[in-house]
Design a protein around this motif. Structure first.
Motif, short mmCIF file in Angstrom:
data_model
loop_
_atom_site.label_atom_id
_atom_site.label_comp_id
_atom_site.label_asym_id
_atom_site.label_seq_id
_atom_site.Cartn_x
_atom_site.Cartn_y
_atom_site.Cartn_z
N CYS A 8 14.72 -66.82 -3.11
CA CYS A 8 16.12 -67.00 -3.02
C CYS A 8 16.64 -65.85 -2.54
O CYS A 8 16.36 -64.82 -2.36
N ASP A 12 22.34 -68.64 -2.21
CA ASP A 12 22.03 -70.08 -2.22
C ASP A 12 22.46 -70.72 -3.28
O ASP A 12 22.61 -70.23 -4.31
N LEU A 14 21.65 -73.41 -6.45
CA LEU A 14 20.35 -73.74 -6.93
C LEU A 14 20.76 -74.79 -7.89
O LEU A 14 21.86 -74.76 -8.53
N TYR A 24 22.97 -68.05 -6.15
CA TYR A 24 22.05 -67.13 -6.48
C TYR A 24 22.88 -65.76 -6.16
O TYR A 24 23.41 -65.84 -5.06
#
Length: 70
Positions: A8, A12, A14, A24
């Motif tokens: 990651c 990002d 998720l 992230y």
């Protein structure tokens, strides 16, 4: 099924096993939970390298990370 959180990058998106989307934030030096994520409400949480919320005594309601969100 587990996810490698070491892949990651900050920013990002998720997805958890229950469909919640997280962002992230960063990696810290706090083993065994070195990954910081932001919840949709802006609060922060941590995850293990494999995306799990809890290393010991997991709950069925835990939002374990299972992959990148589209």
């Amino acid at each position: 099924m587990s996810f490698n959180m070491n892949s990651c990058k900050p920013g990002d998106k998720l997805i958890s096993c229950h469909g919640m989307i997280f962002e992230y934030v960063s990696r810290s030096n706090k083993d065994p939970y070195p990954h910081v994520v932001r919840y949709p409400d802006g609060s922060m949480g941590t995850r293990c390298d494999d995306g799990k919320v809890a290393k010991w005594r997991p709950l069925p309601t835990d939002h374990d990370i299972v992959g990148f969100a589209n």
